[in-house]
Design a protein around this motif. Structure first.
Motif, PDB file in Angstrom:
ATOM      1  N   GLU A 337      -2.023 -16.698 -10.498  1.00  0.00           N
ATOM      2  CA  GLU A 337      -2.328 -17.987  -9.889  1.00  0.00           C
ATOM      3  C   GLU A 337      -3.003 -18.937 -10.876  1.00  0.00           C
ATOM      4  OE1 GLU A 337      -1.398 -19.281  -7.238  1.00  0.00           O
ATOM      5  OE2 GLU A 337      -0.696 -17.615  -6.023  1.00  0.00           O
ATOM      6  N   SER A 339      -4.552 -23.119 -10.602  1.00  0.00           N
ATOM      7  CA  SER A 339      -4.728 -24.268  -9.690  1.00  0.00           C
ATOM      8  C   SER A 339      -3.881 -25.469 -10.119  1.00  0.00           C
ATOM      9  CB  SER A 339      -6.205 -24.670  -9.612  1.00  0.00           C
ATOM     10  OG  SER A 339      -6.660 -25.135 -10.866  1.00  0.00           O
ATOM     11  N   ARG A 342      -0.311 -24.844  -9.029  1.00  0.00           N
ATOM     12  CA  ARG A 342      -0.198 -25.021  -7.571  1.00  0.00           C
ATOM     13  C   ARG A 342      -0.278 -26.505  -7.201  1.00  0.00           C
ATOM     14  NH1 ARG A 342       2.346 -21.157  -4.787  1.00  0.00           N
ATOM     15  NH2 ARG A 342       1.564 -19.098  -5.379  1.00  0.00           N
ATOM     16  N   GLN A 360       0.897 -25.307   1.865  1.00  0.00           N
ATOM     17  CA  GLN A 360       0.654 -23.949   1.345  1.00  0.00           C
ATOM     18  C   GLN A 360       0.181 -23.990  -0.109  1.00  0.00           C
ATOM     19  OE1 GLN A 360       4.306 -21.756   1.935  1.00  0.00           O
ATOM     20  NE2 GLN A 360       4.353 -22.216   4.130  1.00  0.00           N
ATOM     21  N   HIS A 361       0.844 -24.805  -0.913  1.00  0.00           N
ATOM     22  CA  HIS A 361       0.484 -24.876  -2.338  1.00  0.00           C
ATOM     23  C   HIS A 361      -0.908 -25.469  -2.531  1.00  0.00           C
ATOM     24  CE1 HIS A 361       4.273 -23.497  -3.880  1.00  0.00           C
ATOM     25  NE2 HIS A 361       4.973 -24.503  -3.358  1.00  0.00           N
ATOM     26  N   LYS A 364      -3.750 -23.101  -1.641  1.00  0.00           N
ATOM     27  CA  LYS A 364      -3.962 -22.090  -2.684  1.00  0.00           C
ATOM     28  C   LYS A 364      -4.673 -22.686  -3.886  1.00  0.00           C
ATOM     29  CE  LYS A 364      -0.184 -19.002  -1.406  1.00  0.00           C
ATOM     30  NZ  LYS A 364       1.117 -18.402  -1.767  1.00  0.00           N
TER      31      LYS A 364
END
Length: 938
Positions: A337, A339, A342, A360-361, A364
């Motif tokens: 992941e 940021s 995302r 959703q993105h 996260k």
């Protein structure tokens, strides 16, 4: 003192004028030098000269085209591509530039771009090169069936071309049809026994058949013609290698290395030979050298962590959305992941209006990074667009808690509180943030109350503000808004707003509100004054530009409307972009409309309205096949919507695609509870050449609705198709008397014209222009009809009386033409003094100069101004413009007659004869032929 300053200013202007004129003349001189060098085969000298021309005038189209041709001949393909594309932007004639640009695209292996370029210029189908290069592009894309068809068309048009026969032979060879390939090669060599590409292909075919002697003979013939031909040397080395003659092949490879030390293919050939000789170390060194020379990111390194993230970000910035999305997703898959990744994925989903995915993105991203204020604002906007208002308020409340001093967060948070009608909370936030700005906070509160319909509370708050702050513009603005909302007292509102402007003459809310009030009153002169004032304050204000454009459209000032909307559309503004597209369509500027649609499609892919507009533009450009394909895509998108299918069927009928319209109509019939609209069915019958069935439906509808304009207009069209022009005219003239509709006027004008009824036609157009003075089409028609009837004065008057003459280059150019004709008539008749007809010529020049200033990239305008300069004894200026005209319209015989005359006037007889020959080919019966021929041959 003032007089001295003024004289210096005038001197500066005069100096600037002569500097610009001198630069233009010098640019033309360098261009003429370059042309002479090119004809003499001195390509380097031609390149230097034409570049010098462009240094003096970057937009001199003939020089731009010539540089492209020189660069193409010298193998500088990328540079040539740039020059030809710039020439297109400068409105070069498609016949002068597109084929050359397609050739360059193919040389750069941009075959799909070449095909698209050809598809966008169907008018070039009359050229054999069109089909030849189309075939080459299809062949490069391994679409062999289409390639064969195109080659066959090219050969029908140019049967004696060794080049085309050789290319077709290569197609057959690629498909392993050796006999057919040999037949075409023989045909090519029978036409030109020394045609090098045919000899090289012949060698390759013979080598594949192990006929080495014949292959070697063909290569030998090429090297006799050109002993340094690299392709022949490569072919010879390959032939020797296939016969295992390594030392002889190595000798050829070394010759190639000497000729081109840095050629990677020569290095590769050298490497393969030394490897076969067992010298693996030398071979590896050569391969390493090649890899460094052809450096780039390898496939293996393309997924390096830093490279992948950087590459994805660059794609995102360049709006390569699909590639960016795939790379960011791949990054997360490989490295976990992130940021930023995302965040970008959230924005990409948001752009595509996939709000759930965007949500959703972003959630996260926030889970990974709670300290980035931009993530909160993006999340709030995603929630708002996804109609999740509670989540929007919650995330902004959290952001305001974390970043209480951030102005952007505060604005979003207050706006969300207002949206939820939480006025006390909103005021508390404002008071906490701005404890010393009671005026601002109370004013905002009053506007909130007004917006929410709490009029009594708003009155109390506003009156208190007026008592406490009577000289504040924002309070006066609030009072005006309240007055309009609660009392509908425009006069009182105007008073408050004008008082605000006394205090601050550039207070834009008051100016905007006054424009709105006067618009409601129909005082358009006042409205325009306020819009102009607003644009002097902020020339890029989107709201003002949009409102002013709406006003211009209502006034039929379409040129002004387009000018106002263009900056908005360039920012991917969908609504204004759509409006501008429609204006481009109405004003027949299909190229501009298509360019704008392609721009908007990047942000709004598969948008139904854009697809519909795109099909109309493609049809306007004569690209019927592309228009049908676009509507086919639309058919798939609206397959289950009967109303939209009916609209689609009408669009299909508009482009005469009756088969597809029938398919859409059949689909409507299959949908449950859907009926085919009778008007659509009647129109379909008419287009399907069944006028009797169409009239039956029309008459049935008219029995019920005898005055229905839509049905009556369709009946007129059916009657016209049956050549019942008198009946059609009777119906349409009655319709027009009842309601002066523009479409009816245009059709009626055409009917009068077909029946040669000139008096009613002139009367109709005069009446319409009196009613709609900004209708350029009607004004142009009246001028043309008057001229055809011998009424030259009316032809001139009707154009000179145009309210938009100063912004209409076509009218200005026509007027220049008219006065130039009068000048010639006076001169020929000898009925006026030299001063008299020189005055007429000067008037023509004034109009032509103004037209050129407005539209310097139109061939006809270049030609008019250039021809006038020639007759004003400014032949060098005239020649420069006539060169531009011929570059923008390579099919106009008249332009070439003018060009030949100007060249002869400058005693450049060789080029004058060349221009004259082209003029005669294009327009053998032109009235200028005898006089220009005499001038050139004198």
């Amino acid at each position: 003192m003032h007089r001295c300053v003024l004289m210096r200013f005038i001197f500066l202007l005069i100096s600037l004028f002569f500097t610009l004129t001198a630069s233009a003349n010098e640019a033309m001189k360098y261009y003429e030098q370059a042309l002479n060098h090119l004809h003499a085969g001195k390509l380097s000298a031609a390149e230097i000269a034409v570049k010098n021309s462009l240094k003096l005038d970057l937009n001199y189209l003939p020089a731009r085209l010539l540089l492209g041709k020189v660069l193409l001949q010298t193998g500088k393909y990328q540079a040539a591509e740039k020059e030809f594309e710039q020439s297109l932007q400068l409105h070069a004639d498609s016949f002068a530039v597109v084929i050359s640009l397609v050739e360059v695209k193919l040389l750069l292996n941009k075959s799909q771009q070449a095909l698209e370029l050809l598809a966008n210029h169907p008018q070039l189908k009359s050229e054999s090169k069109y089909h030849y290069f189309q075939a080459n592009a299809y062949k490069a894309l391994t679409q062999y069936k289409q390639s064969l068809s195109a080659y066959q068309l090219a050969i029908v048009m140019e049967p004696d071309s060794a080049e085309i026969h050789t290319a077709l032979a290569d197609l057959w060879y690629k498909q392993e049809s050796i006999i057919s390939a040999q037949k075409e090669i023989q045909q090519a060599l029978s036409l030109d026994s020394n045609y090098v590409p045919a000899l090289l292909l012949s060698s390759e075919i013979n080598k594949s058949l192990e006929q080495y002697e014949q292959a070697a003979q063909a290569i030998k013939q090429v090297l006799t013609i050109d002993k340094t031909n690299k392709q022949a040397m490569f072919a010879k080395a390959g032939l020797l290698l296939s016969q295992n003659k390594l030392p002889a092949a190595l000798a050829i490879a070394l010759k190639l290395r000497e000729l081109a030390p840095n050629d990677p293919y020569a290095k590769l050939l050298h490497s393969s030979i030394v490897a076969q000789q067992g010298k693996s170390k030398q071979s590896r060194r050569l391969l390493t050298d090649i890899r460094q020379q052809l450096s780039g990111v390898s496939e293996r390194n393309q997924e390096d962590q830093q490279v992948l993230l950087l590459s994805a970000t660059v794609d995102f910035v360049n709006t390569n959305n699909l590639s960016a999305r795939n790379k960011f997703s791949r990054y997360i898959e490989l490295y976990g992941e992130n940021s930023n990744a995302r965040r970008y994925l959230a924005i990409l989903s948001f752009r595509a209006q996939k709000f759930e995915k965007a949500q959703q993105h972003i959630e996260k991203a926030l889970a990974l990074n709670t300290y980035n204020v931009d993530l909160y604002i993006l999340a709030a906007e995603i929630y708002r667009q996804g109609d999740l208002k509670s989540k929007q308020l919650a995330i902004l409340a959290k952001a305001h808690g974390n970043f209480s001093s951030n102005e952007k967060v505060r604005q979003h948070y207050v706006a969300s509180l207002l949206d939820h009608e939480l006025f006390d909370e909103a005021l508390a936030v404002l008071d906490k943030t701005n404890p010393n700005t009671s005026l601002q906070n109370k004013t905002i509160l009053a506007f909130m109350q007004l917006k929410s319909g709490l009029y009594e509370q708003a009155k109390i708050t506003t009156q208190a503000l007026l008592d406490e702050y009577p000289g504040k513009v924002e309070v006066l603005q609030l009072a005006a808004e309240l007055t309009l909302k609660t009392e509908e007292d425009r006069q009182k509102a105007v008073y408050f707003l004008e008082e605000a402007l006394v205090l601050e003459d550039s207070f834009t809310p008051a100016l905007t509100a006054l424009a709105g009030i006067y618009l409601q009153q129909g005082n358009l002169i006042k409205v325009e004054q306020y819009y102009k004032k607003l644009l002097t304050i902020n020339a890029t204000d989107a709201l003002t530009l949009q409102l002013y454009a709406d006003l211009a459209i209502k006034q039929d000032r379409l040129v002004l409307a387009m000018k106002l909307l263009e900056p908005l559309a360039n920012n991917n503004d969908y609504r204004n972009g759509r409006a501008l597209i429609n204006l481009y369509i109405v004003t027949k500027q299909a190229d501009l409309a298509l360019t704008l649609i392609k721009q908007l499609e990047k942000e709004y892919p598969l948008d139904e309205a854009l697809l519909l507009s795109k099909s109309r533009i493609q049809a306007q450009l004569g690209q019927d096949a592309l228009a049908m394909r676009t509507l086919k895509i639309l058919y798939g998108l609206i397959y289950d919507d009967s109303d939209k299918l009916a609209t689609l069927a009408h669009a299909q009928l508009d482009i005469l695609d009756v088969v597809s319209a029938n398919k859409s109509i059949d689909r409507i019939k299959k949908l449950e509870a859907a009926q085919v609209p009778e008007y659509l069915q009647a129109r379909y019958y008419f287009m399907d050449k069944e006028p009797t069935r169409s009239l039956k439906l029309i008459d049935s509808a008219l029995n019920e609705y005898p005055d229905n304009r839509v049905w009556l207009t369709l009946k007129v069209r059916v009657l016209i198709s049956q050549q019942k022009l008198s009946d059609a005219t009777t119906i349409l003239s009655n319709l027009y008397k009842k309601q002066k509709n523009r479409n009816d006027m245009q059709m009626l004008a055409q009917l009068y014209g077909q029946q040669l009824q000139m008096e009613p036609l002139i009367s109709l157009l005069k009446g319409w222009i009196k009613q709609s003075p900004n209708d350029d089409w009607a004004r142009a028609q009246l001028s043309a009809v008057a001229l055809s009837e011998g009424n030259q004065q009316l032809a001139i008057d009707v154009l000179e009386q145009s309210p938009t003459l100063d912004e209409n280059p076509i009218f200005l150019n026509n007027l220049a033409h008219y006065f130039l004709d009068i000048h010639f008539q006076q001169k020929e008749a000898g009925i006026s003094t030299a001063a008299s007809y020189d005055k007429t010529l000067t008037k023509a020049l004034t109009y032509a100069k103004t037209a050129y200033k407005l539209a310097p990239n139109i061939a006809a305008i270049n030609d008019t101004l250039g021809w006038i300069y020639v007759h004003k004894d400014q032949v060098n200026n005239g020649l420069s413009l006539l060169r531009e005209a011929s570059a923008r319209d390579a099919t106009s015989g008249e332009i070439y007659y003018h060009l030949a005359y100007a060249l002869a006037e400058l005693n450049n007889i060789q080029q004058a004869k060349s221009a004259l020959a082209k003029a005669i080919t294009l327009a053998p019966a032109h009235t200028l032929r005898s006089s220009v021929t005499a001038k050139v041959n004198n």
